[in-house]
Design a protein around this motif. Structure first.
Motif, PDB file in Angstrom:
ATOM      1  N   ASN A  12       0.858  -1.180   0.000  1.00 52.85           N
ATOM      2  CA  ASN A  12       0.000   0.000   0.000  1.00 52.85           C
ATOM      3  C   ASN A  12       0.897   1.235   0.000  1.00 52.85           C
ATOM      4  N   GLU A  13       0.794   2.040  -1.076  1.00 55.78           N
ATOM      5  CA  GLU A  13       1.599   3.254  -1.153  1.00 55.78           C
ATOM      6  C   GLU A  13       0.894   4.361  -0.378  1.00 55.78           C
ATOM      7  N   ILE A  14       1.531   4.849   0.676  1.00 57.19           N
ATOM      8  CA  ILE A  14       0.956   5.888   1.528  1.00 57.19           C
ATOM      9  C   ILE A  14       1.191   7.259   0.892  1.00 57.19           C
ATOM     10  N   ASP A  15       2.424   7.534   0.556  1.00 58.97           N
ATOM     11  CA  ASP A  15       2.863   8.751  -0.111  1.00 58.97           C
ATOM     12  C   ASP A  15       3.858   8.330  -1.180  1.00 58.97           C
ATOM     13  N   GLU A  16       4.341   9.311  -1.927  1.00 55.58           N
ATOM     14  CA  GLU A  16       5.343   8.984  -2.926  1.00 55.58           C
ATOM     15  C   GLU A  16       6.577   8.413  -2.235  1.00 55.58           C
ATOM     16  N   ASP A  17       6.965   7.207  -2.635  1.00 54.70           N
ATOM     17  CA  ASP A  17       8.114   6.475  -2.078  1.00 54.70           C
ATOM     18  C   ASP A  17       7.970   6.104  -0.608  1.00 54.70           C
ATOM     19  N   LYS A  18       6.741   6.070  -0.077  1.00 55.13           N
ATOM     20  CA  LYS A  18       6.487   5.584   1.278  1.00 55.13           C
ATOM     21  C   LYS A  18       5.434   4.492   1.181  1.00 55.13           C
ATOM     22  N   PHE A  19       5.805   3.316   1.667  1.00 54.36           N
ATOM     23  CA  PHE A  19       4.939   2.161   1.530  1.00 54.36           C
ATOM     24  C   PHE A  19       4.698   1.499   2.874  1.00 54.36           C
ATOM     25  N   GLU A  20       3.571   0.809   2.962  1.00 58.45           N
ATOM     26  CA  GLU A  20       3.329  -0.065   4.097  1.00 58.45           C
ATOM     27  C   GLU A  20       2.901  -1.412   3.534  1.00 58.45           C
ATOM     28  N   LEU A  21       3.179  -2.473   4.280  1.00 56.46           N
ATOM     29  CA  LEU A  21       2.744  -3.800   3.880  1.00 56.46           C
ATOM     30  C   LEU A  21       1.597  -4.197   4.791  1.00 56.46           C
ATOM     31  N   VAL A  22       0.458  -4.493   4.182  1.00 55.47           N
ATOM     32  CA  VAL A  22      -0.748  -4.818   4.930  1.00 55.47           C
ATOM     33  C   VAL A  22      -1.036  -6.296   4.766  1.00 55.47           C
ATOM     34  N   GLU A  23      -1.288  -6.990   5.871  1.00 54.03           N
ATOM     35  CA  GLU A  23      -1.620  -8.411   5.799  1.00 54.03           C
ATOM     36  C   GLU A  23      -3.040  -8.583   5.282  1.00 54.03           C
ATOM     37  N   PHE A  24      -3.229  -9.605   4.472  1.00 53.37           N
ATOM     38  CA  PHE A  24      -4.518  -9.869   3.852  1.00 53.37           C
ATOM     39  C   PHE A  24      -4.756 -11.366   3.865  1.00 53.37           C
ATOM     40  N   LYS A  25      -5.813 -11.793   4.507  1.00 52.44           N
ATOM     41  CA  LYS A  25      -6.166 -13.213   4.569  1.00 52.44           C
ATOM     42  C   LYS A  25      -7.349 -13.431   3.631  1.00 52.44           C
ATOM     43  N   PRO A  26      -7.098 -14.007   2.447  1.00 47.32           N
ATOM     44  CA  PRO A  26      -8.196 -14.167   1.487  1.00 47.32           C
ATOM     45  C   PRO A  26      -9.171 -15.257   1.907  1.00 47.32           C
ATOM     46  N   TYR A  27     -10.438 -15.015   1.616  1.00 48.23           N
ATOM     47  CA  TYR A  27     -11.453 -16.038   1.849  1.00 48.23           C
ATOM     48  C   TYR A  27     -11.440 -17.055   0.722  1.00 48.23           C
ATOM     49  N   MET A  28     -11.070 -16.592  -0.467  1.00 40.55           N
ATOM     50  CA  MET A  28     -10.958 -17.471  -1.622  1.00 40.55           C
ATOM     51  C   MET A  28      -9.485 -17.513  -2.011  1.00 40.55           C
ATOM     52  N   THR A  29      -8.985 -18.672  -2.332  1.00 42.87           N
ATOM     53  CA  THR A  29      -7.558 -18.795  -2.573  1.00 42.87           C
ATOM     54  C   THR A  29      -7.172 -18.786  -4.041  1.00 42.87           C
TER      55      THR A  29
END
Length: 126
Positions: A12-29
């Motif tokens: 997830n890009e927060i600002d230009e050249d600033k990122f965060e990694l968000v965990e995502f647990k899919p219901y469908m694989t």
């Protein structure tokens, strides 16, 4: 590792050249279902391998690889998926030579340690 146990990471890009990694647990694989939900977001797949501290290793992570046999050299590598060989590999980060060492991290006789990722730790790429 079973598909239902996967936890993906989404960039997830927060600002230009600033990122965060968000965990995502899919219901469908199925990948096509995940792409419908997340659109063009970059998805980091788990390798199914944990480092020496018990952290899951994802693609595009920067890891330190230390050989346990031989000359016991240390490499700084990026984890990438090799579509042709259908496996995750650690590609050595080197700017001083054209050849870079690649290894299958699943079958390696090495210690692996997560030190960052290519989004939040660009300084580790040089």
């Amino acid at each position: 590792m079973k598909a239902k146990d996967f936890t993906l990471k989404v960039v997830n890009e927060i600002d230009e050249d600033k990122f965060e990694l968000v965990e995502f647990k899919p219901y469908m694989t199925y990948a096509s279902c995940i792409n419908c939900i997340l659109g063009d977001a970059e998805i980091l797949r788990p390798t199914g391998i944990k480092d020496i501290e018990g952290k899951m290793i994802y693609e595009n992570y920067i890891i330190e690889v230390e050989e346990r046999i031989g000359d016991k050299r240390k490499y700084k590598c990026i984890v990438k998926y090799n579509d042709f060989k259908a496996r995750f590999e650690a590609k050595e980060i080197r700017t001083d030579i054209s050849y870079t060492h690649k290894m299958d991290i699943l079958n390696s006789m090495c210690w692996l340690k997560v030190v960052g990722n290519i989004y939040q730790n660009k300084e580790l790429l040089s």
